[in-house]
Scaffold this motif. Structure first.
Motif, PDB file in Angstrom:
ATOM      1  N   LEU A 277       0.837  -1.193   0.000  1.00  0.00           N
ATOM      2  CA  LEU A 277       0.000   0.000   0.000  1.00  0.00           C
ATOM      3  C   LEU A 277       0.873   1.244   0.000  1.00  0.00           C
ATOM      4  CD1 LEU A 277      -3.019  -0.641  -0.018  1.00  0.00           C
ATOM      5  CD2 LEU A 277      -1.828  -2.318   1.382  1.00  0.00           C
ATOM      6  N   PRO A 278       0.345   2.387  -0.495  1.00  0.00           N
ATOM      7  CA  PRO A 278       1.193   3.579  -0.622  1.00  0.00           C
ATOM      8  C   PRO A 278       1.354   4.386   0.652  1.00  0.00           C
ATOM      9  CG  PRO A 278      -0.974   4.004  -1.577  1.00  0.00           C
ATOM     10  CD  PRO A 278      -0.950   2.553  -1.181  1.00  0.00           C
ATOM     11  N   THR A 279       0.389   4.318   1.589  1.00  0.00           N
ATOM     12  CA  THR A 279       0.436   5.154   2.791  1.00  0.00           C
ATOM     13  C   THR A 279      -0.050   4.363   3.997  1.00  0.00           C
ATOM     14  OG1 THR A 279      -1.839   5.960   2.540  1.00  0.00           O
ATOM     15  CG2 THR A 279      -0.084   7.210   1.407  1.00  0.00           C
ATOM     16  N   PRO A 280       0.297   4.820   5.206  1.00  0.00           N
ATOM     17  CA  PRO A 280      -0.246   4.167   6.402  1.00  0.00           C
ATOM     18  C   PRO A 280      -1.768   4.193   6.444  1.00  0.00           C
ATOM     19  CG  PRO A 280       1.647   5.513   6.988  1.00  0.00           C
ATOM     20  CD  PRO A 280       1.345   5.819   5.549  1.00  0.00           C
ATOM     21  N   ALA A 281      -2.386   5.305   6.026  1.00  0.00           N
ATOM     22  CA  ALA A 281      -3.843   5.387   6.045  1.00  0.00           C
ATOM     23  C   ALA A 281      -4.461   4.359   5.106  1.00  0.00           C
ATOM     24  CB  ALA A 281      -4.292   6.799   5.661  1.00  0.00           C
ATOM     25  N   ALA A 282      -3.898   4.218   3.906  1.00  0.00           N
ATOM     26  CA  ALA A 282      -4.425   3.234   2.960  1.00  0.00           C
ATOM     27  C   ALA A 282      -4.278   1.817   3.518  1.00  0.00           C
ATOM     28  CB  ALA A 282      -3.711   3.361   1.618  1.00  0.00           C
ATOM     29  N   LEU A 283      -3.173   1.552   4.179  1.00  0.00           N
ATOM     30  CA  LEU A 283      -2.975   0.216   4.764  1.00  0.00           C
ATOM     31  C   LEU A 283      -4.036  -0.073   5.818  1.00  0.00           C
ATOM     32  CD1 LEU A 283       0.340  -1.469   5.778  1.00  0.00           C
ATOM     33  CD2 LEU A 283      -1.582  -1.447   7.362  1.00  0.00           C
ATOM     34  N   VAL A 284      -4.267   0.879   6.704  1.00  0.00           N
ATOM     35  CA  VAL A 284      -5.252   0.653   7.766  1.00  0.00           C
ATOM     36  C   VAL A 284      -6.653   0.510   7.185  1.00  0.00           C
ATOM     37  CG1 VAL A 284      -6.329   1.723   9.785  1.00  0.00           C
ATOM     38  CG2 VAL A 284      -3.851   1.711   9.559  1.00  0.00           C
ATOM     39  N   ASP A 285      -6.953   1.249   6.113  1.00  0.00           N
ATOM     40  CA  ASP A 285      -8.268   1.114   5.475  1.00  0.00           C
ATOM     41  C   ASP A 285      -8.485  -0.309   4.948  1.00  0.00           C
ATOM     42  OD1 ASP A 285      -8.949   3.719   6.006  1.00  0.00           O
ATOM     43  OD2 ASP A 285      -8.473   4.472   3.995  1.00  0.00           O
ATOM     44  N   VAL A 286      -7.481  -0.858   4.278  1.00  0.00           N
ATOM     45  CA  VAL A 286      -7.614  -2.237   3.788  1.00  0.00           C
ATOM     46  C   VAL A 286      -7.709  -3.207   4.962  1.00  0.00           C
ATOM     47  CG1 VAL A 286      -6.516  -4.071   2.449  1.00  0.00           C
ATOM     48  CG2 VAL A 286      -6.442  -1.723   1.617  1.00  0.00           C
ATOM     49  N   ALA A 287      -6.910  -2.955   6.004  1.00  0.00           N
ATOM     50  CA  ALA A 287      -6.974  -3.820   7.184  1.00  0.00           C
ATOM     51  C   ALA A 287      -8.367  -3.806   7.796  1.00  0.00           C
ATOM     52  CB  ALA A 287      -5.936  -3.381   8.211  1.00  0.00           C
ATOM     53  N   ALA A 288      -9.050  -2.653   7.763  1.00  0.00           N
ATOM     54  CA  ALA A 288     -10.407  -2.574   8.304  1.00  0.00           C
ATOM     55  C   ALA A 288     -11.348  -3.506   7.545  1.00  0.00           C
ATOM     56  CB  ALA A 288     -10.917  -1.135   8.233  1.00  0.00           C
ATOM     57  N   CYS A 289     -11.182  -3.590   6.232  1.00  0.00           N
ATOM     58  CA  CYS A 289     -12.007  -4.522   5.452  1.00  0.00           C
ATOM     59  C   CYS A 289     -11.645  -5.973   5.756  1.00  0.00           C
ATOM     60  CB  CYS A 289     -11.845  -4.239   3.956  1.00  0.00           C
ATOM     61  SG  CYS A 289     -12.734  -2.767   3.379  1.00  0.00           S
ATOM     62  N   LEU A 290     -10.354  -6.247   5.879  1.00  0.00           N
ATOM     63  CA  LEU A 290      -9.919  -7.627   6.093  1.00  0.00           C
ATOM     64  C   LEU A 290     -10.290  -8.151   7.470  1.00  0.00           C
ATOM     65  CD1 LEU A 290      -6.370  -7.464   4.466  1.00  0.00           C
ATOM     66  CD2 LEU A 290      -8.421  -8.505   3.502  1.00  0.00           C
ATOM     67  N   THR A 291     -10.390  -7.252   8.458  1.00  0.00           N
ATOM     68  CA  THR A 291     -10.741  -7.676   9.813  1.00  0.00           C
ATOM     69  C   THR A 291     -12.231  -7.548  10.081  1.00  0.00           C
ATOM     70  OG1 THR A 291     -10.204  -5.465  10.638  1.00  0.00           O
ATOM     71  CG2 THR A 291      -8.470  -7.134  10.779  1.00  0.00           C
ATOM     72  N   ALA A 292     -13.021  -7.193   9.068  1.00  0.00           N
ATOM     73  CA  ALA A 292     -14.470  -7.111   9.226  1.00  0.00           C
ATOM     74  C   ALA A 292     -15.039  -8.473   9.594  1.00  0.00           C
ATOM     75  CB  ALA A 292     -15.112  -6.599   7.945  1.00  0.00           C
ATOM     76  N   ASP A 293     -16.241  -8.453  10.150  1.00  0.00           N
ATOM     77  CA  ASP A 293     -16.872  -9.712  10.538  1.00  0.00           C
ATOM     78  C   ASP A 293     -16.968 -10.653   9.341  1.00  0.00           C
ATOM     79  OD1 ASP A 293     -17.871 -11.201  12.623  1.00  0.00           O
ATOM     80  OD2 ASP A 293     -19.946 -10.748  12.126  1.00  0.00           O
ATOM     81  N   VAL A 294     -17.255 -10.093   8.160  1.00  0.00           N
ATOM     82  CA  VAL A 294     -17.184 -10.846   6.903  1.00  0.00           C
ATOM     83  C   VAL A 294     -16.349 -10.001   5.946  1.00  0.00           C
ATOM     84  CG1 VAL A 294     -18.448 -11.793   4.946  1.00  0.00           C
ATOM     85  CG2 VAL A 294     -19.414 -11.966   7.255  1.00  0.00           C
ATOM     86  N   ALA A 295     -15.182 -10.479   5.588  1.00  0.00           N
ATOM     87  CA  ALA A 295     -14.297  -9.731   4.703  1.00  0.00           C
ATOM     88  C   ALA A 295     -14.800  -9.794   3.268  1.00  0.00           C
ATOM     89  CB  ALA A 295     -12.877 -10.288   4.779  1.00  0.00           C
ATOM     90  N   PRO A 296     -14.579  -8.733   2.495  1.00  0.00           N
ATOM     91  CA  PRO A 296     -15.049  -8.733   1.098  1.00  0.00           C
ATOM     92  C   PRO A 296     -14.369  -9.809   0.264  1.00  0.00           C
ATOM     93  CG  PRO A 296     -14.461  -6.516   1.838  1.00  0.00           C
ATOM     94  CD  PRO A 296     -13.949  -7.464   2.873  1.00  0.00           C
TER      95      PRO A 296
END
Length: 691
Positions: A277-296
């Protein structure tokens, strides 16, 4: 080399997970000092372990007693945090080793001879993280020896920069993720990033790993650990620094000049099943999706909004980020229309047209219809939801109830829900996050995160290549040409010539028009070392005499010129990227390769399917598939050449081996290499092999 076997976990790292006792050497009562933060964090875990504070100044710190030296403690601590001035670190370590300390956390920067210090530590059977570490945190064992506060969560952070790691932790806290483990690796005098990644494989709290690296000198081992984490169900998101073309300025091959460090890291990430990922914010955003109750999973997205404009913008963002916004079936559109006012849009995007204001339950009703339909993989809810309670206090309770109902949908239907909210800072958004639904303040952040999570989910893990350490790269012109020919790569008929009699004999054996080349020159066009379109023996002789006067004696090549119509020139190159292993690059070739800069790089070796995928990602790919009525090129033959080069580079040892075909001329009837270059170290110096 191939990935080392996973094997048992390194028991010597257990001291950094859950030590029975901790000592902070250099503890301080001054809240502005590191020693204070370390002491405060360590003391927070004293219901699980004994915590000791060591300070020259006798007295209590944060209500805990101190001792002047480690020797004055009532027990030998398992783990010692070093927070003393740099000249004092070595004496403290030596004293601790004499006592039998098993682990050290080196906070102090500027420690003299860190390698020597680490050698003494490991020789005694102990380990050290650091020096220059920002600290260590483990939510599972309540171990907190670091600057700053951490919210327990599911994201592990392993960072070469303490401050970047701290930023990731803060962003994760704002996103409702929290941290499962935090390790600032510092100078890596002993314990490395790869060690710490391996140590996360069985870490129960960790669901996703964030890695920040400033270099990949030990990249092959590091990405072996990344592969193991992905196979353990813990995806790795990567940040890296050093995307510089400085190394390309002195590049001797086009391949080196065209491939940036970032592209090589991207290739290594793709092969290992990770995502950069290009930035810390972008990394955390993707991590939020991956740690969701159901990941995309899957690229089909239904956009659900209470505003036609916001829905249209969300659909545009999704399209730009490589997601699909499919038209809904007639039956599903009719089902949704029955839930909404007549003015609602029910195609995709779905516009509630004010239904939310009339009845908040319409959000859940429509989202439920979309998720259970099977026609989409994810619902992206975009707009005002999350703002009702902020703007109208009387609606706060009802909005939170609706948020709980929405959050129950993904587990029920095993499909994802992602929310963009104008009230992302409010209580409703916080509740959604707590219930496992990622919430974003902008729709662009939502679609980028969703796209990244889907891309990572679809990315397979490729095994690292096996290498034969006994195989040396070929030396000299004929060996190089022979190796490429044996690999199945075609060349025009050619002869080596060193004088006029040999040249004249060659013209009688080859078909004109001819090409004449000086084989020992790397970039022939710039040096006047190539002449094309030589119509007959007289033209070839004249060109040979002129070239020899300017370039001197040597091995020249007379070759049949490839004059096939409908040919596209490509470059196929391979090299061993230092620390990352063998790479192969495909791109627009010829003398203008650096101008086009149209390349794709992947880790070698490749399968034919992977080679075809690389070719299809080139901007110039349409030229190969029948551009403006031209016959399509033989893509299978091209892919075979790419595969052959990718396999050759894995066989040759040494980090400075480079192999390049430029151009490889590809037409309807196959691919022909008309120039090739091999650079390889041999007996302490570089030798060149050209074809």
């Amino acid at each position: 080399m191939s990935d080392p076997p996973a094997g048992p976990l390194d028991s010597s790292l257990a001291v950094f997970r859950d030590p029975a006792s901790v000592a902070v050497v250099g503890a301080s009562s001054n809240p502005a000092k590191w020693g204070h933060w370390l002491a405060r964090g360590a003391l927070a875990g004293r219901d699980r372990r004994s915590v000791h504070l060591v300070s020259r100044n006798a007295g209590d710190i944060l209500g805990a007693p101190t001792a002047p030296t480690l020797a004055d403690l009532p027990e030998v601590p398992d783990l010692v945090a070093l927070c003393v001035p740099a000249p004092q670190v070595a004496p403290v370590v030596d004293a601790a080793l004499r006592l039998g300390v098993r682990g050290f956390l080196g906070i102090t920067a500027g420690v003299p001879d860190p390698a020597g210090l680490a050698a003494r530590i490991t020789a005694a059977g102990a380990r050290i993280i650091g020096p220059s570490s920002l600290g260590l945190y483990d939510a599972e064992t309540r171990l907190h020896i670091a600057w700053g506060d951490f919210r327990p969560g599911r994201l592990a952070v392993v960072s070469q920069s303490g401050q970047v790691g701290s930023e990731l932790a803060q962003l994760a806290q704002r996103a409702g993720l929290g941290i499962s483990r935090f390790v600032s690796v510092g100078g890596q005098a002993d314990v490395t990033m790869a060690d710490l990644l391996d140590d996360l494989a069985d870490h129960a709290r960790t669901a996703v790993v964030a890695l920040y690296a400033e270099g990949f000198d030990d990249g092959e081992r590091l990405f072996a650990a990344v592969r193991r984490l992905r196979r353990a169900g813990k995806p790795v998101l990567v940040l890296s620094a050093g995307d510089s073309e400085a190394g390309a300025r002195a590049a001797r091959s086009h391949t080196s000049a065209l491939t940036s460090p970032a592209e090589q890291v991207d290739a290594a990430c793709r092969a290992a099943g990770a995502l950069r990922l290009p930035t810390p914010a972008a990394l955390v955003d993707v991590a939020a999706c991956l740690t969701a109750d159901v990941a995309p999973r899957g690229r089909r997205v239904a956009v659900l909004s209470d505003s036609g404009g916001q829905g249209a913008l969300a659909a545009d963002c999704a399209h730009r980020d490589g997601l699909a916004v499919p038209r809904l079936s007639g039956g599903l559109a009719d089902e949704i229309a029955a839930l909404l006012p007549p003015t609602a849009a029910t195609d995709n995007p779905v516009d509630l047209a004010g239904a939310g204001e009339q009845n908040l339950s319409s959000y859940t009703a429509v989202a439920s219809a979309l998720l259970r339909s099977g026609e989409v993989d994810t619902v992206l809810l975009s707009g005002y939801f999350g703002r009702y309670g902020l703007d109208t206090a009387a609606l706060a309770r009802a909005e939170r109830d609706e948020a709980a109902a929405l959050a129950a949908l993904p587990p029920r239907y095993r499909r994802a829900l992602v929310v963009h909210s104008m009230g992302a800072e409010g209580d409703t958004a916080a509740l959604l996050r707590d219930l496992g639904v990622p919430v974003f303040p902008t729709v662009g952040a939502a679609t980028q995160a969703l796209s990244g999570a889907v891309e990572l989910d679809a990315r397979p893990v490729r095994d690292a290549p096996a290498a034969d350490p006994d195989v040396l790269a070929p030396r000299g012109f004929w060996e190089t040409r022979a190796a490429l020919l044996r690999a199945g790569i075609g060349f025009p008929e050619a002869r080596l010539v060193r004088d006029q009699p040999q040249l004249l004999a060659a013209t009688g054996e080859l078909r004109p028009p001819y090409v004449l080349k000086a084989t020992w020159i790397e970039h022939k066009t710039e040096a006047g070392g190539v002449r094309v379109g030589l119509a007959d023996g007289a033209a070839a002789t004249a060109a040979f005499d002129t070239m020899r006067r300017h370039l001197g004696e040597g091995a020249y090549l007379l070759e049949e010129q490839d004059v096939r119509p409908h040919v596209t020139e490509l470059i196929v190159g391979a090299r061993r990227a230092p620390g990352l292993g063998p790479m192969v690059t495909v791109g627009a070739g010829g003398t203008r390769a650096e101008v086009h800069r149209d390349t794709v790089t992947e880790c070698a070796p490749l399968s034919p399917e992977q080679a075809l995928d690389m070719i299809g990602r080139l901007r110039c790919a349409p030229l190969l598939t029948g551009w403006r009525g031209a016959p399509p090129a033989d893509l299978d033959c091209l892919a075979q050449a790419v595969v052959a080069v990718s396999r050759l580079i894995t066989r040759y040892r040494g980090d400075r081996v480079e192999l390049e075909i430029n151009p490889l001329r590809v037409g309807p009837d196959g691919a022909v290499a008309v120039d090739a270059l091999l650079l390889a170290p041999a007996e302490g110096h570089d030798t060149q092999g050209e074809a």
